[in-house]
Write an enzyme that holds these catalytic residues in place. Structure first.
Site, short mmCIF file in Angstrom:
data_model
loop_
_atom_site.label_atom_id
_atom_site.label_comp_id
_atom_site.label_asym_id
_atom_site.label_seq_id
_atom_site.Cartn_x
_atom_site.Cartn_y
_atom_site.Cartn_z
N ASP A 7 11.57 10.49 -42.73
CA ASP A 7 12.09 11.69 -43.38
C ASP A 7 10.96 12.28 -44.21
OD1 ASP A 7 13.88 13.64 -44.39
OD2 ASP A 7 14.25 12.40 -46.15
N GLU A 67 12.62 13.61 -38.69
CA GLU A 67 13.51 14.74 -38.94
C GLU A 67 12.73 16.05 -38.84
OE1 GLU A 67 16.70 16.49 -42.21
OE2 GLU A 67 15.76 14.54 -42.56
N ASP A 139 15.53 9.02 -50.08
CA ASP A 139 14.67 9.34 -48.94
C ASP A 139 14.71 8.23 -47.89
OD1 ASP A 139 13.71 11.87 -49.92
OD2 ASP A 139 12.54 10.74 -51.37
#
Length: 175
Positions: A7, A67, A139
């Site tokens: 991420d 992502e 995160d």
């Protein structure tokens, strides 16, 4: 198969490693790579890249999922996030890993069942899908969600590619 979800973020890039065996998922490790907010952009990108490379070497995943960037209201922030994504995509590619990308809505839909889930819903489902997991920050939870999304889609793609082709289906001919 070991999967790493990433991420990207300039302050903190989350990572999460899971093992997928069929429909069974097992948590392996998770954390975040951070950068020094007082450093230049180039130095921060190097810190993120170096940290992700170190995680890849330590965890030895078979594949990576990242992502995709969403466009937010601040174009400068969007551009910086795009640069972070570049170094995050580069690290597993340099290691020879297949790298897959998923949109935030697809990740949410894969993990929670709706593309507009909030962070609390995502984190609750990550805990449910990976029982006993100790999540090392928001995160890292998001990165585990990316890994879970990839595990679901990789399993489907694997079954799809392994299915026999019906006679005539490839050419469109009728029986």
């Amino acid at each position: 198969m070991l999967l790493i979800g990433l991420d990207p973020g300039l302050r903190s890039t989350g990572w999460g490693v899971i093992e997928a065996q069929g429909n069974r998922l097992r948590h392996v490790a998770n954390g975040a790579v951070t950068s020094d907010g007082s450093a230049t952009l180039a130095e921060r990108l190097l810190q993120i890249h170096t940290g992700v490379v170190a995680v890849l070497r330590a965890q030895k995943p078979d594949t990576a999922a990242v992502e995709e960037t969403f466009v937010n209201r601040n174009p400068g922030s969007t551009l910086k996030l795009g640069q972070v994504r570049g170094v995050v995509l580069l690290a597993p590619a340099q290691a020879g890993l297949p790298v897959h990308e998923y949109s935030p809505n697809l990740i949410k839909k894969s993990v929670v069942g709706t593309g507009h889930a909030d962070k609390d819903q995502i984190h609750a489902m990550v805990r449910r899908l990976l029982p006993g997991v100790g999540i090392n920050g928001a995160d890292a939870a998001d990165a585990l969600a990316v890994a879970i999304c990839h595990a679901h889609h990789a399993a489907s793609l694997s079954r799809w590619h392994a299915a026999p082709v019906l006679a005539g289906a490839k050419t469109g001919a009728s029986a």
